[in-house]
Design a protein around this motif. Sequence first.
Motif, short mmCIF file in Angstrom:
data_model
loop_
_atom_site.label_atom_id
_atom_site.label_comp_id
_atom_site.label_asym_id
_atom_site.label_seq_id
_atom_site.Cartn_x
_atom_site.Cartn_y
_atom_site.Cartn_z
N GLN A 29 36.78 39.79 61.96
CA GLN A 29 37.72 39.55 60.92
C GLN A 29 38.75 41.00 60.59
OE1 GLN A 29 35.02 37.65 58.29
NE2 GLN A 29 35.94 35.81 58.54
N HIS A 30 38.57 41.84 61.34
CA HIS A 30 39.26 43.09 61.01
C HIS A 30 38.65 43.83 59.67
CE1 HIS A 30 41.67 43.25 64.35
NE2 HIS A 30 41.64 41.86 64.13
N TYR A 31 37.72 43.34 59.06
CA TYR A 31 37.09 43.82 57.77
C TYR A 31 37.76 43.27 56.59
CZ TYR A 31 34.29 46.83 60.85
OH TYR A 31 33.48 47.24 62.04
N MET A 32 39.28 43.31 56.55
CA MET A 32 39.67 43.08 55.33
C MET A 32 40.48 41.66 55.35
SD MET A 32 39.60 46.06 53.94
CE MET A 32 38.72 47.44 54.46
N LEU A 33 40.41 41.05 53.92
CA LEU A 33 41.47 39.88 53.84
C LEU A 33 42.54 40.22 54.17
CD1 LEU A 33 40.60 37.09 53.08
CD2 LEU A 33 41.01 37.93 50.77
N SER A 34 43.59 39.35 54.95
CA SER A 34 44.82 39.82 54.96
C SER A 34 45.80 39.53 53.69
CB SER A 34 45.65 38.94 56.18
OG SER A 34 44.87 39.56 57.44
N GLY A 35 46.41 40.70 53.25
CA GLY A 35 47.02 40.65 51.97
C GLY A 35 48.71 40.39 52.15
N ASN A 36 49.52 41.17 52.82
CA ASN A 36 50.61 40.86 52.84
C ASN A 36 51.18 41.19 54.43
OD1 ASN A 36 51.89 43.64 53.04
ND2 ASN A 36 50.83 43.88 50.89
N THR A 37 52.46 40.69 54.63
CA THR A 37 53.01 40.84 55.98
C THR A 37 54.02 41.98 56.14
OG1 THR A 37 53.34 38.57 55.75
CG2 THR A 37 54.21 39.53 57.71
N VAL A 38 53.86 42.75 57.10
CA VAL A 38 54.76 43.87 57.30
C VAL A 38 55.65 43.47 58.42
CG1 VAL A 38 54.91 46.46 57.94
CG2 VAL A 38 52.91 45.56 56.62
N TRP A 39 56.87 43.64 58.18
CA TRP A 39 57.94 43.16 59.00
C TRP A 39 58.89 44.43 59.73
CZ3 TRP A 39 60.57 40.22 54.75
CH2 TRP A 39 59.89 38.99 54.60
N LEU A 40 59.26 44.55 61.00
CA LEU A 40 60.26 45.08 61.32
C LEU A 40 61.55 44.52 60.91
CD1 LEU A 40 61.25 47.65 62.99
CD2 LEU A 40 61.56 46.13 64.72
N GLU A 41 62.35 44.92 60.21
CA GLU A 41 63.79 44.56 59.47
C GLU A 41 64.88 44.94 60.27
OE1 GLU A 41 63.87 42.75 55.38
OE2 GLU A 41 63.15 44.89 55.17
N PRO A 42 65.29 44.17 61.07
CA PRO A 42 66.76 44.43 61.51
C PRO A 42 67.86 44.37 60.57
CG PRO A 42 65.94 42.39 62.51
CD PRO A 42 65.06 42.69 61.41
N ASN A 43 68.92 45.24 60.57
CA ASN A 43 70.09 44.79 59.85
C ASN A 43 70.73 43.92 60.38
OD1 ASN A 43 72.36 45.04 58.34
ND2 ASN A 43 72.29 47.31 57.99
N THR A 44 70.68 42.51 60.04
CA THR A 44 71.56 41.62 60.76
C THR A 44 73.04 41.56 60.89
OG1 THR A 44 71.21 39.92 59.23
CG2 THR A 44 69.41 40.21 61.01
N THR A 45 73.62 42.36 60.00
CA THR A 45 74.95 42.56 59.91
C THR A 45 75.64 43.68 60.77
OG1 THR A 45 74.90 44.11 58.10
CG2 THR A 45 74.99 41.80 57.51
N LYS A 46 74.52 44.47 61.43
CA LYS A 46 75.15 45.47 62.46
C LYS A 46 74.86 45.24 63.63
CE LYS A 46 74.52 49.83 60.33
NZ LYS A 46 74.09 51.17 60.18
#
Lengths: 308, 601, 331, 332
Positions: free
Chosen positions: B322-339
Amino acid sequence: MSESISEAAAPEVAAVGLPSVRGVGAAPRKRNDFLYYGLRNKKLVFGLGLELILVLVALIGPMLAKYQPLQTTLPLQHPGSQHWLGTDLTGYDMYSQLTNGLRESYLIGALGAAFAAVVGMALGFIAGWRGGWVDELVQMITNVIVMIPSLVLLVVIGSYLSSRSILFEGAFIGLTTWPWVARAVRAQTFSLRGREYVELARLSGKRPVSIILKEIAPNMASYLFLAVILLFGSSMLIAASYDFLGLGPSGTVSIGWILNQAENGSALLYHLWWWFVPPVAVLTAMVAALLIANVGLDEVFNPKLREQ
Amino acid sequence: MTPTRSRNGRRWRYGTAAVAVLTLGVASACSSSSSTPAASGSSSASASGSTSASGSTSGGSSTLSFPRSETLYTSGTAYGPPVNWNPLDTGNFATGTQGLIYEPLYLYDPIKNQYDPWLASSAEASGWQGGKYVITVRSGIKWSDGQPMTAADVAYSINLARTNAADPYSANVASVANAVASGNTVTVTFKGTPGYTEFTDYLWKAPVLPEHIWKSIPASQIATTANKNPVGTGPMTLDTANQQEVAYQTKPDWWATAALGYSFKFKYLVDVVNGSNSQELGQLTAGNIDWSNNYLPGVNMLAGAQGGNSGYTLKFYGTASQHYMLSGNTVWLEPNTTKAPMNNVNFRRALAYALNPTAIAQAVYDGIASPAGPTGLLPTLQSAGYVNSSVVSQYAATYDPAKAKAALAQSGYTGQTLTLEAPQGWSDWNTAQTVIQQELKAVGININVIEPSSNQRTADLDSGKYDLALDNNAGLDSTPWSYFQRVYQLPISAQQNAQMNWERYTSTSDWNLVQQAATINPSNTSQLDSIYSTLEKDFLQQQPEIPLWYNGVWFQGNTQYWTNYPSSTGGNQNIPAMWAGYLGSMTSVIGLAQLTPAKAS
Amino acid sequence: MRRYLTRKLITYVLAFFVGVTLDWALPHFMPGDPIQGMLSKYNVGSNASYAALYQQFSSEFGLNVPLWQQYLNFWHGVLTGNLGVSIYENPASVTSVVFQAMPYTLALLVPAVLLSYTLGNRLGAAAARRRFLDNWVLPVGYIFQAIPYAGLALLVPFLFGSLWHLFPTSLGYSENLIPTFDWTFISSLLDHWFLPFLTVFIVSLGGWAIGMRNLVIYELENDSSRYLRALGASERVVRGYAYRNASLPQLSGLALQLGVVIGGNIVTEIAFQYPGLGSLIYKAISNEDYFLLQGIFIFIVIGVLLANFIIDLVFISVDPRTRLSMQGAAA
Amino acid sequence: MSVNVQNLSVAYRSRLGDVTAVDDVSFSLADGEIMGLAGESGSGKSTLGNALVFLDPRMKATGGKVTVDGRDLPIADNGAMRHKRMTEVSLVPQYAMSALTPTRKIGRLINDLLKSHHIKNRDEVLTELKRRLALIGLKEEVLGKYSFELSGGMRQRVTIIMSTLLNPSLLIADEVTSALDVSTQRAVGEMLLEFRDRGYVKSAIAITHDLSILAQIADSIAIMYAGRLAERAPTSVIVDNPLHPYTQALLNSLPEVGVRHDQALLTGIPGRPPSLANPPAGCRFRERCPFAFDKCTQTPPFEEIRPGHLVACWKVSQEQTAVTAGAGQEQA
């Protein structure tokens, strides 16, 4: 000679000695004399030899690396045939990082020394040559710069910059360490200014720039050379501190940065010695070799200092 | 050297030692003087505490220290010295302010997906009565100054948020018309359709405040006053605080002991201010810290360590698989969708195809963080039934470089170099940047990694001056609502200060759905499910964000002094985090109450 | 004397002015908004409450007035010791935060500088022209001198902490103690003080030893040493005189060196999480607390100026030339 | 005979091997005698003088024997020499301008020297010191001053007083007047004479370029050329009737009193002194000597041609043999 400032220390590398060069202005000794004593000076031969080996490692080492410095492979490998210096927590190849870091250290050393030498010499010559209020002003600026704690200044500047280049770091180091060169050059120029041959050149209507370049600078060449060597070493050490604090050039691998990574990755507690011992040892050797060569050179230039 | 000089030298040496002792003495004086006003009342308490600790007295002088076997040391939450106990100062308050001192009406349990009545006594779902919400306040609870905690305090807290924009929960009660206390109940009325989701969040996220104290605080300062003498209903009271740590003392008459059977076995809880990763690890393995919420790179290497130098065993919440840790938040790759080219959906899908979350999580976290699922919704939400697996299998763009190249070919990408931002000094993210750079390079996308200061990065994202950035979304939650609010919120202004929709993705229909979801009674699950399924489908098709990995609820416990830590396998399946937003909202306090001393004393 | 003092005074005042101005200017002309960064840590739900908080903090930090007024306010603050409120320890004042950390830094810096300076000078002087000692002092001195602070700050805790478990490697005192002025606490302070002190001490020690060695060799080859020898002065007297003469450049070197030692101290404190100004700087950076950073900078500038002043005084008392030129005996 | 130097040789270590700067030099000084030692730069005169007091680590004595007042002077043994310095042999160095440490007052410096020599009756010595200062017109305050507060002439006089404070049997005065202006030169010269007359020094060797100052103060003059003594005679004899061709050339080359001959080189004689690293056999002046003949390829003995007049020259000794033969007959 009331200013003993000329005998003061280089930053970081403390007072490794550049006690005011008393041989300055003496008739230039024969070149082969220097060579003769140079080759027989153990300190110089050892220091230069070690430095040469390290420079070769910096030049050739990265080409022999099997991996890119920032290429992830298997993490936590011990040093061995696959990874000569092991890998870190992320799986970066330490050999590749170390040899590339070595390159960057030399680059920073050269840049820092160059900036400091150029600014320091220019101001030192001007102050020593012109004297009077120009001298007062330059000295004042010098003393002010000395009293502004440079690391803290870099912290302040650096924390606002989104990316810093190697050139930035080198320039910053050079622009905060020049006062030391300027002081020394000023004092030497001051004492050389009154020499007969300089008077002669002045009376014969030579321009100050050419007098400084042709009459004064060559007479303190050995002194300047030693100063540049010390600056080189101190620039590398200063850069290591900056990089360790995460204020170094972004996106590059330097020895200070490796140490920063090792600290972040708890290398000490996991006993991952290969992560931080080789970089420390190599950087220490790089600087120590320079210092040892420097003292050796000093002995060669200055017969009084030779071992008896 | 003349004799006089060497005498000087000796004097110097004694002098330097004396200087060290003297300045350190001053340091100690300063540090002790820095303890909070509460110290005046509590230093005697801790002094008496020390008398029970046999080993801590020396030379007849009594030392103010916490008896080790009765103290739980925690760390990993405080990034600065504890100076503030204002539960409304969410960016600043000391660890434990919310949870140990101030408590909410309900605790949310993400693992069981349920609300545990806390200061309220009735079931959470039963509160919705028509267009109103009725809170039954638990009786017999007292504030730590002896005043009773009443429905009036609850109503006061809700109305404060309603009427004062500085209250960080004001958005949660935006739809509330009024809250009126009567007996042990509080009736909350709404302006039109209730904002179900946001108000529900209020019930478990917001602290109940003591009206008799808060009403004297000027309105402009309710969220910034330091509140150095906190008066709460929670299990502990503030003992002392200094630069290094904050200490709380267990309250013998905590209401939950009688009402719910929970009690803390430790007498003191000391939360130590964060140091570097390696120092935290050192303190943890040395047994100086029992409960650590730090991200400690490589800590899983110690998972098998039995004994070690100081005889400890490290406990994690999860197992290796279970990768030892409880999953706590999501990391994203954030694209600037206006560009351009990030405004092209094919390019965003190419990014999703090109990136391998499993490889990235493994390279950066070496097994202690889980790769993110395609929707980015946390596993707890998935197990709560919020992720529509058929939608995922149908639309998800998962790692496939060939498809990435195909999508890239239709994306209008012309080989330009794009910047990828992450804050300077966030070493794991900085590592991730280089891994992402390599993976994108492999499909032909050129990336330039930049590391601005975190302020600069915030400014870049706020104003939309970036190409690609790493970002993470708020943590464990009871519904996907805030996740999708974060993705889709409109309108987009020049400065996205509230940190919503940083990718500047415009889809009016999706935002309407999000707004609609907020106004649907939580009991209407089928309608909610259909809305969330649509939002997930649009997320996967349009790929406004590319989920990468789940940051863990980093937790490791040292069993030298305390055992029975929260664990996915034992009886203590509670949230193992002291972080603000977790402790005091989720089940961390219940988890703490399950701890037992390692040695019977 | 007046000329000497005036010049010194102008230099000090100028350095202070430049320091304060730089300190004020940098955060103002650099990209990024400290309040914006600070608010990013808050769970700000709506643009309205964001605006409310922004307004609140702007006025709290005095950022809502024109620049020139901010500059004057800053000077006023510097001169009255009111450097504003720390973001990271809000609402503690910057001055109080700095004063809490300062004793730790002084406790590292002052003994390390004094001890390394005196001991290094002695070692170096003893090694000069003495083959056996030189063979030890020289290489060890070079290595000490060439070790980067960051490197030693890893090696020392690795050896003394991780491997041998001799000393604690982090914090200023053990966390199960409440600061009180008693022996247990003080011994804990000293225990935690030792390794960071050792680190700063060792790096400086090498530099002073090597510098002194070289200077003493120069001095021993000097005319005045030769004359002393020609008059049959004992080696002890000759070396004593050489040492005294070599002390002058070493002392002015100390003044130049201070900035570097302070830098090294910062690195060391951070590596050891020692709760002095260095760690505070680090925390100020990682929390983007510009006000605190500004405050620390001011205090370090003041500290360097004070130290320079003290070194000036010592220099005057040691160097008769400077002293006499001050008395107007010679220009 | 207070000082007797026999066959003294001193060499410098150099990268090209030892350079014998003083080669087989013998002479003696009577009580109260001031001997002038002159020669060009590099003739070895300073080396000779210094060797008698303090052998630089780069120098070594390669042979010979020195006695002072009948006792051996162990010049090769630095340790044994230490307590002989200042008490038996002493030096006023060429570098007197920079010989005084800048960071100690003169009085302190002298006191430390006395302590170094374990002088028990230091107070008496200090009283004597003050008397001598008064004698040469220096104020007692000088003792409370630093060297850089003194003028060049004062520094020179202070060094002479320091060096002679313990009444050495032999004083080496190395270029004591070169750095001074003409009037001070005279004063310093007179001071030396005065000190000799009062018995502060028993005998002295005054090393200088400047023959004119020697004419003023020296009882006898020795001329050195390329590491060897060329001629030694009472001052008046050297000045009026020099025998060695080198001495003659040296005197002739002096344009006028007071001008140092190293500035006006031996213009009359072509050539330069031979290298001491690899000196030619025989007379070392041979190459430049107008009178050289085949015998000069052998080393000429330094013989006493007349009482108190020694010369190392084949030509002179040939001529003198003839003369002394006649004279011997006269005496007999």
